[in-house]
Design a protein around this motif. Sequence first.
Motif, PDB file in Angstrom:
ATOM      1  N   UNK A  59       1.061  -1.217  -0.275  1.00  0.00           N
ATOM      2  CA  UNK A  59      -0.253  -0.097  -0.088  1.00  0.00           C
ATOM      3  C   UNK A  59       0.693   1.538  -0.173  1.00  0.00           C
ATOM      4  N   UNK A  60       1.950   1.207   1.196  1.00  0.00           N
ATOM      5  CA  UNK A  60       2.902   2.053   0.790  1.00  0.00           C
ATOM      6  C   UNK A  60       3.653   2.650  -0.315  1.00  0.00           C
ATOM      7  N   UNK A  61       3.928   1.802  -0.583  1.00  0.00           N
ATOM      8  CA  UNK A  61       4.910   1.858  -2.048  1.00  0.00           C
ATOM      9  C   UNK A  61       4.055   2.277  -2.975  1.00  0.00           C
ATOM     10  N   UNK A  62       3.478   2.181  -3.209  1.00  0.00           N
ATOM     11  CA  UNK A  62       2.150   1.819  -4.569  1.00  0.00           C
ATOM     12  C   UNK A  62       1.420   3.564  -4.545  1.00  0.00           C
ATOM     13  N   UNK A  63       1.037   3.699  -3.318  1.00  0.00           N
ATOM     14  CA  UNK A  63       0.302   5.020  -2.583  1.00  0.00           C
ATOM     15  C   UNK A  63       1.564   6.556  -2.962  1.00  0.00           C
ATOM     16  N   UNK A  64       2.784   5.603  -2.789  1.00  0.00           N
ATOM     17  CA  UNK A  64       3.967   7.062  -2.889  1.00  0.00           C
ATOM     18  C   UNK A  64       4.426   7.175  -4.510  1.00  0.00           C
ATOM     19  N   UNK A  65       3.985   5.896  -5.679  1.00  0.00           N
ATOM     20  CA  UNK A  65       4.235   5.948  -6.759  1.00  0.00           C
ATOM     21  C   UNK A  65       3.147   6.812  -7.211  1.00  0.00           C
ATOM     22  N   UNK A  66       2.137   6.590  -7.205  1.00  0.00           N
ATOM     23  CA  UNK A  66       0.302   6.962  -8.215  1.00  0.00           C
ATOM     24  C   UNK A  66       0.317   8.153  -7.648  1.00  0.00           C
ATOM     25  N   UNK A  67       0.891   8.739  -6.860  1.00  0.00           N
ATOM     26  CA  UNK A  67       0.475  10.141  -5.945  1.00  0.00           C
ATOM     27  C   UNK A  67       1.950  11.250  -6.735  1.00  0.00           C
ATOM     28  N   UNK A  68       2.992  10.733  -6.866  1.00  0.00           N
ATOM     29  CA  UNK A  68       3.966  11.172  -7.103  1.00  0.00           C
ATOM     30  C   UNK A  68       3.921  11.281  -8.775  1.00  0.00           C
ATOM     31  N   UNK A  69       3.173  10.436  -9.080  1.00  0.00           N
ATOM     32  CA  UNK A  69       2.806  10.289 -10.479  1.00  0.00           C
ATOM     33  C   UNK A  69       1.510  11.622 -10.941  1.00  0.00           C
ATOM     34  N   UNK A  70       0.986  11.670  -9.932  1.00  0.00           N
ATOM     35  CA  UNK A  70      -0.458  12.941  -9.808  1.00  0.00           C
ATOM     36  C   UNK A  70       0.321  14.203  -9.448  1.00  0.00           C
ATOM     37  N   UNK A  71       1.464  14.414  -8.451  1.00  0.00           N
ATOM     38  CA  UNK A  71       1.938  15.910  -8.520  1.00  0.00           C
ATOM     39  C   UNK A  71       2.762  15.956  -9.615  1.00  0.00           C
ATOM     40  N   UNK A  72       3.013  14.568 -10.572  1.00  0.00           N
ATOM     41  CA  UNK A  72       3.766  14.935 -11.732  1.00  0.00           C
ATOM     42  C   UNK A  72       3.033  15.428 -13.014  1.00  0.00           C
ATOM     43  N   UNK A  73       1.604  15.515 -12.945  1.00  0.00           N
ATOM     44  CA  UNK A  73       1.014  15.791 -13.633  1.00  0.00           C
ATOM     45  C   UNK A  73      -0.284  14.693 -14.346  1.00  0.00           C
ATOM     46  N   UNK A  74       0.406  13.660 -13.913  1.00  0.00           N
ATOM     47  CA  UNK A  74      -0.187  12.569 -14.994  1.00  0.00           C
ATOM     48  C   UNK A  74      -2.166  12.954 -14.034  1.00  0.00           C
ATOM     49  N   UNK A  75      -3.039  13.163 -14.909  1.00  0.00           N
ATOM     50  CA  UNK A  75      -4.143  13.000 -14.534  1.00  0.00           C
ATOM     51  C   UNK A  75      -5.506  11.962 -15.104  1.00  0.00           C
ATOM     52  N   UNK A  76      -4.913  11.849 -15.844  1.00  0.00           N
ATOM     53  CA  UNK A  76      -6.041  10.224 -16.422  1.00  0.00           C
ATOM     54  C   UNK A  76      -5.233   9.038 -16.807  1.00  0.00           C
ATOM     55  N   UNK A  77      -5.550   7.504 -16.280  1.00  0.00           N
ATOM     56  CA  UNK A  77      -5.059   6.206 -16.429  1.00  0.00           C
ATOM     57  C   UNK A  77      -6.184   5.537 -17.467  1.00  0.00           C
ATOM     58  N   UNK A  78      -5.897   4.900 -18.186  1.00  0.00           N
ATOM     59  CA  UNK A  78      -6.527   3.783 -19.067  1.00  0.00           C
ATOM     60  C   UNK A  78      -6.570   2.275 -18.204  1.00  0.00           C
ATOM     61  N   UNK A  79      -7.231   1.484 -17.826  1.00  0.00           N
ATOM     62  CA  UNK A  79      -7.225   0.269 -16.784  1.00  0.00           C
ATOM     63  C   UNK A  79      -7.586  -0.804 -17.390  1.00  0.00           C
ATOM     64  N   UNK A  80      -6.862  -2.022 -17.610  1.00  0.00           N
ATOM     65  CA  UNK A  80      -7.606  -3.137 -18.187  1.00  0.00           C
ATOM     66  C   UNK A  80      -7.925  -3.909 -17.354  1.00  0.00           C
ATOM     67  N   UNK A  81      -8.724  -4.632 -17.085  1.00  0.00           N
ATOM     68  CA  UNK A  81      -8.883  -5.890 -15.550  1.00  0.00           C
ATOM     69  C   UNK A  81      -8.362  -6.181 -15.428  1.00  0.00           C
ATOM     70  N   UNK A  82      -7.525  -6.889 -14.506  1.00  0.00           N
ATOM     71  CA  UNK A  82      -6.880  -8.119 -14.824  1.00  0.00           C
ATOM     72  C   UNK A  82      -6.305  -8.484 -12.818  1.00  0.00           C
TER      73      UNK A  82
END
Lengths: 581, 581
Positions: A7-30
């Motif tokens: 949880x921590x590792x990924x939420x840090x990754x995702x949070x930084x992704x948004x801080x770097x300006x990413x607002x949209x993600x295309x997700x395929x189920x799996x």
Amino acid sequence: MNNESLTLYLSHFIDELTKAGVRHVVVSPGSRSTPMAMLMAEHPDLHLYLHIDERSAGFFALGMAKALRKPIALLCTSGTAAANYYPAVIEANYARIPLIVLTADRPHELREVGAPQAIDQNHLYGRHVKWFVDMALPETGDTMLRYARSNAARSVYIASQAPMGPVHLNFPFREPLIPDYEHAYESITQAGQTVQLQNVARELPEEELEGFAHELAQYERGIIVCGALDSTGFSEQVVKLSKALGFPVLADPLSQLRSGPFLSKEIIDSYDSFLRDQTVRRLLAADVIIRFGAMPVSKALTFFLQENRDAEQWVVDGGGLWRDPSYSATRMIACEETSFCRKLSEKVRRNHHSQWIEKWIAVNEKTKEWMRTVNDVEFLDEGKLFYQLHHALPEGATLFVGNSMPIRDVDSFFFKNSKQIEIMANRGANGIDGVVSTAMGASVFRQPLFLVIGDLSLFHDMNGMLAAKLHRLNVNIIIVNNNGGGIFSYLPQAEHPKHFEELFGTPIDLDYSLAAEMYGGDYQKISSWDEFQESVQKAVSHEGLSIIEVPTNREKNVMVHRQLWKNVSREITSMLLGERK
Amino acid sequence: MNNESLTLYLSHFIDELTKAGVRHVVVSPGSRSTPMAMLMAEHPDLHLYLHIDERSAGFFALGMAKALRKPIALLCTSGTAAANYYPAVIEANYARIPLIVLTADRPHELREVGAPQAIDQNHLYGRHVKWFVDMALPETGDTMLRYARSNAARSVYIASQAPMGPVHLNFPFREPLIPDYEHAYESITQAGQTVQLQNVARELPEEELEGFAHELAQYERGIIVCGALDSTGFSEQVVKLSKALGFPVLADPLSQLRSGPFLSKEIIDSYDSFLRDQTVRRLLAADVIIRFGAMPVSKALTFFLQENRDAEQWVVDGGGLWRDPSYSATRMIACEETSFCRKLSEKVRRNHHSQWIEKWIAVNEKTKEWMRTVNDVEFLDEGKLFYQLHHALPEGATLFVGNSMPIRDVDSFFFKNSKQIEIMANRGANGIDGVVSTAMGASVFRQPLFLVIGDLSLFHDMNGMLAAKLHRLNVNIIIVNNNGGGIFSYLPQAEHPKHFEELFGTPIDLDYSLAAEMYGGDYQKISSWDEFQESVQKAVSHEGLSIIEVPTNREKNVMVHRQLWKNVSREITSMLLGERK
């Protein structure tokens, strides 16, 4: 606890992704991608777009990134799911579109030991990504959380640098795969230290530009060639440069110079037709050619560049790559294009008025006179379709153009106008695949959007239409249905009937009204030009998916095109030869 | 003359390909591949199958190669077309299916210089092919024609060697692209010198086998595990070995041991149900385990292997790869499986009758008694579907099974029978992509063929149905439509309703009768088991494409499955514990 580190590792990754300006993600189920998907869904700054078919998903993200000019993220599970992104990744690589491709993977101990759904995902996209990282397994600890953040920021940084392009981060996950998503961001959004990103464009020193300005002022017979290019404010500046130098601008449809407020007579939009004639090419031979952007669609222009190998040929590329398929470049200039034009046009001093540019303008006008006669054709001709469309599309519309014939017909029949129409296409690798999805992705940020596409290309990415249904997109698709591979009728194999229909004509006889119904779209098959005009008008304000099918005829199209080009060759040759007398 | 070298070089290549045994090629239309396509169409020994979508084309060829057990060729043009093969190439790599992938390319001078439709195709499939060659440009001269022939033969040789797999040959072509096809093979079929190919299987020395036989005779508690495997005559020999050793055979559905004349009580077909219980696994702990083929589908069996890490675990693989995801192997044996079983069973001498195998047989029978109660379920349950199907399918039918839930339900509910039913699936990388096309390809050589597939997997490769229309194939598709990702209801995320439907449930609400109509198929939606039985009976002799849709319910399915497994656990535990008292 594994879930805490996950949880921590990924939420840090995702949070930084948004801080770097990413607002949209295309997700395929799996299954394997579960922790990333759940934590992305939970982040307040991320919009998720679900797509079942990863091939379509890849192109959908590509379309979004093309329109937004910012990185879009993609997420899928392990195995062949990730391989389905490959066509879109390659297109992004050559079209310079920023994509952040995130693939879930089995952990190291399940690789290459016959475990299910485990394939070797290291460097899965080979040389077609700018950067690849096989991420560490989730861990906590200050360094590893910084590692996660750093790789998020860095992926955006690398994808966004000129030349922009795709990057690939591969995430191995162990079971259990469920993160503690509910409180994941409560503390983290405050705590995480983010990296500020600063991309600097390539600029030339002033004295080099002075030298260029001086050198260019020596030439009378110069031309500027603009292909597909994504540089803010370029149109205005290249027109300034053209006026300063007295050089015409040969504007590819994807240069965005054929539409908008910087409309200028120096912009030549019918060169593909008049440069087909070798005599015309010879009579218009240049001494200097300055190229910006990708190689234009026009094959006639390619011949022209090849035949002018004695000329100075400069290639300006803000991405610093080597764009010279005609092997005619004499100078490679790695410089941001808009600033190059702006600064150079300020430095150029010319004091003679050139007959040269007037000649190009006259040839262009005369050519268009003849090309406009396509409008007199009564049957449903593909060239006329684009001619009509350039009148019918409203101010601010986006025209997404399929590959193979549509992009070539746009080049021939979609002329300059003041309507701010953006023309988009997948010209990195020119595939007929993924076009529907790319247009769907672009439609998220561009309205109204019209896609004009051939029947085979539509078929190839029919799955892409699901996005319109799932995400309630407004997209208008005009199918140019010549029931098969229309472009081959223009190629030498058309003269070899023995295997032609089997290998190249390839009629597939599909009823696209069924596809429209399946994906909840409106559908109309056109039988006259009045109907076509009406349908386009109706489509402008239509919500949801609308499909307009225009049945055309491969043989008749070739005849009309060839007759028009023949007329243009005859007229322009005699015009130019007459002038010389 | 360029055309002469193009024609000679390629006709030598193609001719040698056919001499090496290639009879079928799946072609996608394109311009750059024109010379190869035209010359292939002209060769009397090659059958061409045209496919528009290269992703489907790749899987179609995979399906043909799976059924034929011989290399199938693939041909496409340059650019992203070739990237669309990637998922099928990866599946072929892990499933050990021989494919000869031929891609056309731009010549060297048009690579990486911004030329249209030119991408870097060198090592396009990375580590997922056994061999890659960037072929020389067409040339004549004795050495270059031998080079062409040699690479044709060699591609078949490498693809066919154990472990079989895909190879990739990339062909650069210059314009003009039209060969002198009409007389291409007149002289060449006589003149070309061909290479004879001889692939030798891995065999163990007799004394090693003697040692193995002696060692195995020491153990009482042994089991044999068979996963997906393609070795002629294996079924008969592994049953012999099982009888000689007194070891039960745990037979994965893809081992082909659940069907056919070698039906034997030693074959255990319900282990996935009874090994779900940890107590049962403990009570059935083994001293020696011999594995053949791929890892079985059953996750319960994987746990069993992991929990028996103190046991001797032998892995026999004729391809000599390392198949040990449970990290429990004690001996890796690179030996052709059928011959291993035949020779070993001849050498084994045992003189005591084992209670051990009787226990496994009793547990298996008791488990099936309980699992058969699925037939009492009145609504359209997915488990019951497979139970009914195993009774309804005719002698000699082929059952192609989709990934995700269908293959797991086959494992649970498709029991031993004498009907020679071949079960096929894509279990190299276990993707839900490309399944329709693989089944279509298999149907060229297998009749009647039934594909059972989930709705998302069907959607993913809906384009694959075009093959049925274009090539008049007889294929029966049973869609298990639970409107979304059924498997996720069995996974831990099902307990997290917040993001479940968005990320995992993913209902897409498509009307598949429209797809059936589009591709010229018959369609029926089932509402009762009587209708299901009737439809399957009708489909057996139906010509063309037939689609039977079975609407099911995700939640109810999970409930039924869990109740059955609970009953089995209770019964078998008590049976085994009772025995011990």
